[in-house]
Design an enzyme around this catalytic site. Structure first.
Site, PDB file in Angstrom:
ATOM      1  CG  HIS A   1      -1.840   1.180   1.277  1.00 53.94           C
ATOM      2  ND1 HIS A   1      -3.064   1.197   0.647  1.00 53.94           N
ATOM      3  CD2 HIS A   1      -1.703   2.404   1.855  1.00 53.94           C
ATOM      4  CE1 HIS A   1      -3.650   2.363   0.838  1.00 53.94           C
ATOM      5  NE2 HIS A   1      -2.843   3.119   1.575  1.00 53.94           N
ATOM      6  CD  GLU A   2       1.566   3.717   3.602  1.00 54.73           C
ATOM      7  OE1 GLU A   2       1.901   4.768   3.026  1.00 54.73           O
ATOM      8  OE2 GLU A   2       0.464   3.577   4.172  1.00 54.73           O
TER       9      GLU A   2
ATOM     10  CG  HIS B   1       0.450   6.257  -0.815  1.00 54.39           C
ATOM     11  ND1 HIS B   1      -0.605   6.758  -1.541  1.00 54.39           N
ATOM     12  CD2 HIS B   1      -0.111   5.599   0.237  1.00 54.39           C
ATOM     13  CE1 HIS B   1      -1.753   6.423  -0.976  1.00 54.39           C
ATOM     14  NE2 HIS B   1      -1.473   5.708   0.107  1.00 54.39           N
TER      15      HIS B   1
END
Length: 362
Positions: free
Chosen positions: A22-23, A26
């Protein structure tokens, strides 16, 4: 003790992979659009370990319930041309949604791998997928004091054969099992069964009961499907989309019950409930761990896209407002306060679910 250690290890690995992907979404998109990344963190503070490489700090924090990517100019205005606030609304939206998209991609890859090694579909009918199929009649639950439970048959077992009066019946469908148990009601039979991932079978001698469920189980009719590389990617994508649709309805129902009835729905799980489910998946085998990780990844994606402060969807909502009016309408300080309040509400909700999960275990 060994199973406990394995469950804890798998639980930490699942959580770590979900947070990382997920990170990483980003992080990678921020780098792609030219935003300076100050920190890539696993977990929430206090900080346990950090290492700076280039312009970014990579850190490990004490609370392993998430993670974050800290971008220059995201929380405080900066005049640096590489800051988050200096980029276009479209670039910032892309960075915000990247984590959600990465979770969906991760789920797609996991489900595809599952089909390559052999896995039961999450929501699709196995018959529609083709490939090599191994039909399975899986015990979902044994009824209390029923013949199956008394004989030692447990949930998550695969029923393969029935033997009685010199007859051997292969259970290739639910109908085969139903016909066998109906035919030999009240008589002694032998049921051949195994765990989901174990090829070694055991024979259970029991006397069937009468009525609509002589064996005393609820069952799932499915099949382990094994596909080649490209069919696995194709059907993995379709399964991801279909599963996402189901989870959207589930999460919608969860919040509808929460806000309209003021009750915490029993279906949701926090870290404790997730650990219990992980324990069950570990016992059932590798393909079920893959399924569980994919399901959680999709859940994380859908939950994060909700237009609620502190979530990716909440940040996207403020960016959308800025894009519509072509300027910042809500002051940065006010927006940060709203996100802080939203984060606090989410922590309270998480604690409530965790408390409920612990009470259910006692």
């Amino acid at each position: 003790m060994m199973m406990l250690f394995l469950t804890i290890l798998v639980f930490i690995l699942i959580l770590g992979l979900l947070v990382f992907f997920h990170e990483a979404g980003h992080f990678l998109v921020a780098k792609l659009v030219g935003i300076k990344v100050l920190e890539f963190a696993f977990g929430f503070p206090p900080r346990l370990f950090k290492k700076k490489k280039g312009e970014t700090i990579y850190s490990l924090n004490a609370l392993p319930l998430g993670g974050f990517v800290k971008l220059l100019g995201e929380e405080k205005q900066s005049n640096d041309p590489r800051s988050f606030n200096k980029k276009s609304v479209s670039a910032r939206l892309l960075v915000s949604v990247a984590g959600v998209l990465m979770n969906l991609v991760f789920a797609w890859l996991l489900i595809s791998i599952g089909f390559m090694v052999g896995m039961t579909p999450l929501v699709s009918d196995a018959k529609d997928l083709g490939g090599r199929q191994e039909p399975m009649i899986i015990v979902a639950e044994t009824l209390p004091d029923a013949p199956a439970q008394k004989a030692g048959i447990k949930s998550a077992m695969v029923l393969e054969q029935g033997k009685a009066s010199g007859e051997i019946v292969e259970f290739n469908s639910a109908k085969d099992l139903q016909n066998f148990t109906a035919k030999y009601q009240g008589k002694e039979v032998v049921i051949v069964a195994r765990s989901l991932e174990d090829k070694n079978t055991m024979e259970y001698i029991l006397t069937l009961g009468a009525g609509s469920a002589p064996l005393g189980i609820s069952m799932i009719e499915s099949a382990k499907v094994r596909l080649g590389f490209f069919p696995a990617l194709y059907h993995g994508g379709r399964e991801t989309i279909a599963t996402t649709e189901v989870i959207i309805k589930f999460i919608g129902g969860f919040f509808k019950t929460l806000f309209t009835q003021g009750e915490l729905p029993s279906e949701g799980s926090g870290p404790v409930g997730m650990y219990v489910i992980t324990s069950q998946a570990v016992k059932m085998g590798f393909s079920f761990v893959i399924q569980l990780t994919a399901l959680i990844s999709i859940n994380l994606a859908i939950f994060n896209i909700l237009p609620f402060p502190a979530l990716d969807g909440g940040r996207m909502m403020f960016l959308a407002i800025e894009g519509i009016f072509r300027r910042r309408i809500i002051q940065e300080k006010v927006e940060n306060i709203i996100h802080t309040i939203g984060f606090a509400v989410l922590i309270v909700l998480l604690l409530a679910i965790t408390y409920r999960d612990i009470v259910n275990l006692i």
